[in-house]
Design an enzyme around this catalytic site. Structure first.
Site: not given
Length: 382
Positions: A160, A332
């Site tokens: 992906n 993150c």
């Protein structure tokens, strides 16, 4: 070709690998089963028969895209569910005391977490095959990893993030030689490239990657592959996925599959490849020596461009270009960015990994979109 309303006034959409807009023709295909044709497909009266006809037709359409037969198609609520049915279902049906599963580290989390759960709760042994600098598995490594207790190998068809195309046919052949069930999560490949599931044991299909809504997927199953269901109940979907079928979403997936087959037959993927290469060329020309391709140059999806640009982090570049909707593979956590696990598994250093930007094109991407996107990216990096 009607453009979805959501694309008309927003940023340039270059995140088709994350999700695709619903094709207006697909939306239209759903509507009768959200209104007049509301029947339960298990009912034998008029309303049920109409729903059953629609469900069977959708199964035919999905099977046709995969080059296989309709009886192999089981509808699911998502690609993650299909992955779990394939992996958990195969292992629990095997009856092996300590089953062995083989996969590789750049898989979708649905595959990785399903394997981890089997290790945690069912004493499964899990082997992760190495990948090379392009993110590809060597079929010889699969053959070497197989043991008498191996019940399943699961390797995605296309990554992906990078678009890398795994040697699925060779991996399936190796698995077959050793009597091991082979599963491939083909969420990113189906609809983007010609795909033949004829000789594959288990194939995951995802609706929202081929211009259908979220919440619908399918598992294509080779006849005779034993699977333990995830959901028990009334015996729908060949006894492998209980619950009254969502006819509207199945119809949408069927319509999307038929549109994808037509698009592939008329060279739509070649058009997108040309646009992808144009985008790459524009960036590399404007930023000489700074643009680095992540993943294979040729053995990748025609719509996917994953690059790192020297001197700029991917998340910073996206923040500086609100005119573009794209993504990075970084994660993150509490404000601290970490490189993509996919790129890390490929041996990429942290700096280049944090610089990665994934630009994925699709059905409504135009030359103007590509040229404007390149302009905005270049402007933000010089």
């Amino acid at each position: 070709m009607t453009v979805p309303r959501g694309l008309l006034d927003g940023p340039i959409y270059l995140d088709y690998n994350a999700t695709t807009p619903i094709d207006p023709a697909v939306t239209e295909s759903m509507l009768p089963y959200l209104t007049a044709e509301f029947g339960n497909p298990s009912s034998t009266h008029h309303y049920g028969r109409e729903s059953r006809i629609a469900l069977d037709h959708a199964r035919d359409q999905v099977a046709a895209l995969l080059g296989t037969s309709a009886e192999r198609i089981v509808f699911t609520g998502s690609g993650s569910e299909a992955d779990n049915l394939a992996i958990r279902g195969t292992v629990l049906a095997s009856g092996v005391g300590r089953p062995h599963v083989i996969t590789q580290p750049t898989e979708h989390p649905a595959v990785l977490q399903a394997c981890e759960a089997l290790r945690r709760w069912h004493n499964a042994e899990v082997t992760f095959l190495p990948v090379d600098s392009d993110g590809l598995v060597d079929p010889a490594d699969l053959a070497a990893a197989i043991t008498p207790h191996t019940v399943l190998a699961s390797v995605m068809a296309a990554n992906n993030e990078t678009g890398a195309l795994q040697p699925i046919d060779e991996l399936a052949r190796v698995s077959r030689e050793y009597g091991v069930v082979f599963h491939t999560d083909a969420a990113q490949a189906i609809g983007k490239i010609p795909f033949d599931a004829t000789e594959l044991d288990l194939v995951t299909v995802v609706g929202h990657k081929i211009y259908a809504p979220k919440g619908i997927g399918a598992l294509c199953i080779w006849p005779g592959v034993p699977l333990e269901p995830l959901v028990y109940g009334g015996g729908q979907e060949h006894g492998l996925r209980a619950g009254t079928e969502n006819v509207a979403l199945a119809a949408a997936l069927g319509a999307a599959a038929e549109l994808a087959a037509t698009d592939l037959a008329t060279g739509g993927h070649d058009r997108i490849r040309a646009l992808r290469d144009r985008l790459h060329h524009l960036l590399a020309t404007a930023l000489p020596g700074r643009v680095h391709l992540n993943g294979p140059e040729t053995a990748r999806l025609p719509n996917t461009l994953n690059i790192s640009i020297d001197g700029v982090a991917g998340h910073e570049l996206l923040a500086a270009t609100p005119q573009i909707a794209a993504s990075t593979g970084s994660a993150c956590h509490s404000g601290h960015h970490q490189p993509s696990p996919v790129l890390t598994a490929m041996g990429m250093d942290a700096g280049r990994g944090l610089g990665a930007l994934r630009l994925s094109l699709g059905r409504w991407t135009t030359t103007e979109d590509v040229d404007l996107a390149a302009h905005h990216i270049v402007a933000a990096t010089i």
